[in-house]
Design a protein around this motif. Structure first.
Motif, PDB file in Angstrom:
ATOM      1  N   GLN A  61      59.591  -1.689  86.402  1.00 29.25           N
ATOM      2  CA  GLN A  61      59.700  -2.743  85.396  1.00 29.25           C
ATOM      3  C   GLN A  61      59.419  -2.184  83.997  1.00 29.25           C
ATOM      4  OE1 GLN A  61      56.897  -5.393  87.374  1.00 29.25           O
ATOM      5  NE2 GLN A  61      58.526  -6.920  87.673  1.00 29.25           N
ATOM      6  N   LEU A  62      58.453  -1.282  83.901  1.00 25.36           N
ATOM      7  CA  LEU A  62      58.175  -0.634  82.614  1.00 25.36           C
ATOM      8  C   LEU A  62      59.408   0.151  82.153  1.00 25.36           C
ATOM      9  CD1 LEU A  62      54.566   0.763  83.221  1.00 25.36           C
ATOM     10  CD2 LEU A  62      55.197  -1.205  81.816  1.00 25.36           C
ATOM     11  N   HIS A  63      60.024   0.839  83.112  1.00 24.76           N
ATOM     12  CA  HIS A  63      61.211   1.632  82.810  1.00 24.76           C
ATOM     13  C   HIS A  63      62.340   0.739  82.283  1.00 24.76           C
ATOM     14  CE1 HIS A  63      64.098   4.931  83.228  1.00 24.76           C
ATOM     15  NE2 HIS A  63      64.919   4.028  83.739  1.00 24.76           N
ATOM     16  N   VAL A  64      62.569  -0.383  82.932  1.00 25.90           N
ATOM     17  CA  VAL A  64      63.629  -1.312  82.503  1.00 25.90           C
ATOM     18  C   VAL A  64      63.310  -1.869  81.116  1.00 25.90           C
ATOM     19  CG1 VAL A  64      64.653  -3.588  82.988  1.00 25.90           C
ATOM     20  CG2 VAL A  64      64.376  -1.922  84.832  1.00 25.90           C
ATOM     21  N   GLU A  65      62.057  -2.207  80.878  1.00 22.92           N
ATOM     22  CA  GLU A  65      61.666  -2.734  79.579  1.00 22.92           C
ATOM     23  C   GLU A  65      61.946  -1.709  78.469  1.00 22.92           C
ATOM     24  OE1 GLU A  65      58.220  -5.643  78.180  1.00 22.92           O
ATOM     25  OE2 GLU A  65      57.436  -3.722  78.882  1.00 22.92           O
ATOM     26  N   ILE A  89      54.042  11.794  89.493  1.00 23.49           N
ATOM     27  CA  ILE A  89      53.590  13.056  88.904  1.00 23.49           C
ATOM     28  C   ILE A  89      52.459  12.824  87.911  1.00 23.49           C
ATOM     29  CG2 ILE A  89      54.311  14.995  87.438  1.00 23.49           C
ATOM     30  CD1 ILE A  89      57.082  14.754  88.765  1.00 23.49           C
ATOM     31  N   TYR A  90      52.508  11.758  87.140  1.00 24.33           N
ATOM     32  CA  TYR A  90      51.527  11.510  86.085  1.00 24.33           C
ATOM     33  C   TYR A  90      50.543  10.398  86.435  1.00 24.33           C
ATOM     34  CZ  TYR A  90      52.892  14.196  81.923  1.00 24.33           C
ATOM     35  OH  TYR A  90      53.099  15.168  80.994  1.00 24.33           O
ATOM     36  N   LEU A  91      50.241  10.218  87.685  1.00 21.75           N
ATOM     37  CA  LEU A  91      49.407   9.084  88.090  1.00 21.75           C
ATOM     38  C   LEU A  91      48.035   9.087  87.417  1.00 21.75           C
ATOM     39  CD1 LEU A  91      50.305   8.681  91.861  1.00 21.75           C
ATOM     40  CD2 LEU A  91      51.054   7.315  89.917  1.00 21.75           C
ATOM     41  N   LYS A  92      47.478  10.257  87.129  1.00 21.83           N
ATOM     42  CA  LYS A  92      46.170  10.317  86.468  1.00 21.83           C
ATOM     43  C   LYS A  92      46.238   9.800  85.036  1.00 21.83           C
ATOM     44  CE  LYS A  92      44.232  14.043  89.225  1.00 21.83           C
ATOM     45  NZ  LYS A  92      43.676  15.387  89.248  1.00 21.83           N
ATOM     46  N   LYS A  93      47.435   9.796  84.464  1.00 21.59           N
ATOM     47  CA  LYS A  93      47.610   9.334  83.079  1.00 21.59           C
ATOM     48  C   LYS A  93      48.168   7.909  83.007  1.00 21.59           C
ATOM     49  CE  LYS A  93      48.192  13.827  80.984  1.00 21.59           C
ATOM     50  NZ  LYS A  93      48.871  14.557  79.931  1.00 21.59           N
ATOM     51  N   GLU A  94      48.138   7.208  84.130  1.00 18.63           N
ATOM     52  CA  GLU A  94      48.739   5.870  84.173  1.00 18.63           C
ATOM     53  C   GLU A  94      48.136   4.934  83.126  1.00 18.63           C
ATOM     54  OE1 GLU A  94      49.194   1.962  87.038  1.00 18.63           O
ATOM     55  OE2 GLU A  94      48.564   3.855  87.963  1.00 18.63           O
ATOM     56  N   LYS A  95      46.829   4.900  83.027  1.00 13.63           N
ATOM     57  CA  LYS A  95      46.181   3.985  82.083  1.00 13.63           C
ATOM     58  C   LYS A  95      46.600   4.322  80.643  1.00 13.63           C
ATOM     59  CE  LYS A  95      41.840   1.968  80.720  1.00 13.63           C
ATOM     60  NZ  LYS A  95      40.426   1.838  80.935  1.00 13.63           N
ATOM     61  N   GLU A  96      46.615   5.592  80.311  1.00 20.52           N
ATOM     62  CA  GLU A  96      47.015   6.038  78.971  1.00 20.52           C
ATOM     63  C   GLU A  96      48.470   5.650  78.675  1.00 20.52           C
ATOM     64  OE1 GLU A  96      47.925  10.322  76.848  1.00 20.52           O
ATOM     65  OE2 GLU A  96      46.365  10.250  78.395  1.00 20.52           O
ATOM     66  N   ILE A  97      49.337   5.816  79.662  1.00 22.64           N
ATOM     67  CA  ILE A  97      50.753   5.486  79.493  1.00 22.64           C
ATOM     68  C   ILE A  97      50.929   3.977  79.347  1.00 22.64           C
ATOM     69  CG2 ILE A  97      53.012   5.512  80.644  1.00 22.64           C
ATOM     70  CD1 ILE A  97      52.155   8.297  81.791  1.00 22.64           C
ATOM     71  N   ARG A  98      50.183   3.206  80.097  1.00 24.99           N
ATOM     72  CA  ARG A  98      50.257   1.745  79.972  1.00 24.99           C
ATOM     73  C   ARG A  98      49.740   1.290  78.596  1.00 24.99           C
ATOM     74  NH1 ARG A  98      51.687  -1.179  84.401  1.00 24.99           N
ATOM     75  NH2 ARG A  98      51.690  -0.098  86.412  1.00 24.99           N
TER      76      ARG A  98
END
Length: 146
Positions: free
Chosen positions: A17-21, A94-103
């Motif tokens: 959903q983030l990708h589509v947005e 691949i970037y799961l540890k950076k999920e919060k930062e990406i969000r």
């Protein structure tokens, strides 16, 4: 044109959903860039008539605003595409540890996109009003010379 806001907060959206947005943001900004070019051409096409009215300074400000928003839109697309790569890496786990930062980045970009769209709407409205005014004056002038 609608401001782009998901029904759910960013933290509740899936990676897809983030990708589509993000794809929608890019599409919206690319279309706005085309519209800005069109408005620039309209103002330039009516420069002579605008110069003959008291709206020359206003038109010059709009042209500067369009130019600024054009540069800003191009920069935003680059930032959003970079963010899109990070989301794609989340999708690939691949970037799961950076999920919060990406969000968090996603939330900030959403805010920037919405502000950009609102600024464009304002410029669009003002350009329409100016050109409509000039066209009405032009029409009146033609009727008087007949």
């Amino acid at each position: 044109m609608k401001t782009i806001e998901p029904k759910k907060p960013c933290s509740q959206l899936t990676f897809k959903q983030l990708h589509v947005e993000v794809k929608n943001w890019i599409s919206e900004i690319e279309f706005i860039l085309i519209e800005q070019g069109f408005f620039n051409e309209i103002i330039v096409e009516h420069t002579l008539e605008i110069c003959n009215t008291s709206n020359f300074t206003k038109a010059k400000l709009f042209l500067n605003g369009i130019e600024h928003e054009d540069k800003l839109g191009t920069e935003m697309i680059a930032k959003i595409k970079e963010h899109q790569v990070n989301i794609d890496l989340l999708i690939e786990n691949i970037y799961l540890k950076k999920e919060k930062e990406i969000r968090n980045t996603h939330e900030l970009l959403k805010l920037e996109v919405n502000i950009y769209i609102e600024n464009f709407r304002y410029i669009k409205q003002q350009v329409f009003e100016l050109v409509l005014h000039v066209m009405k004056l032009e029409k009146q002038q033609r009727l008087l010379t007949k």
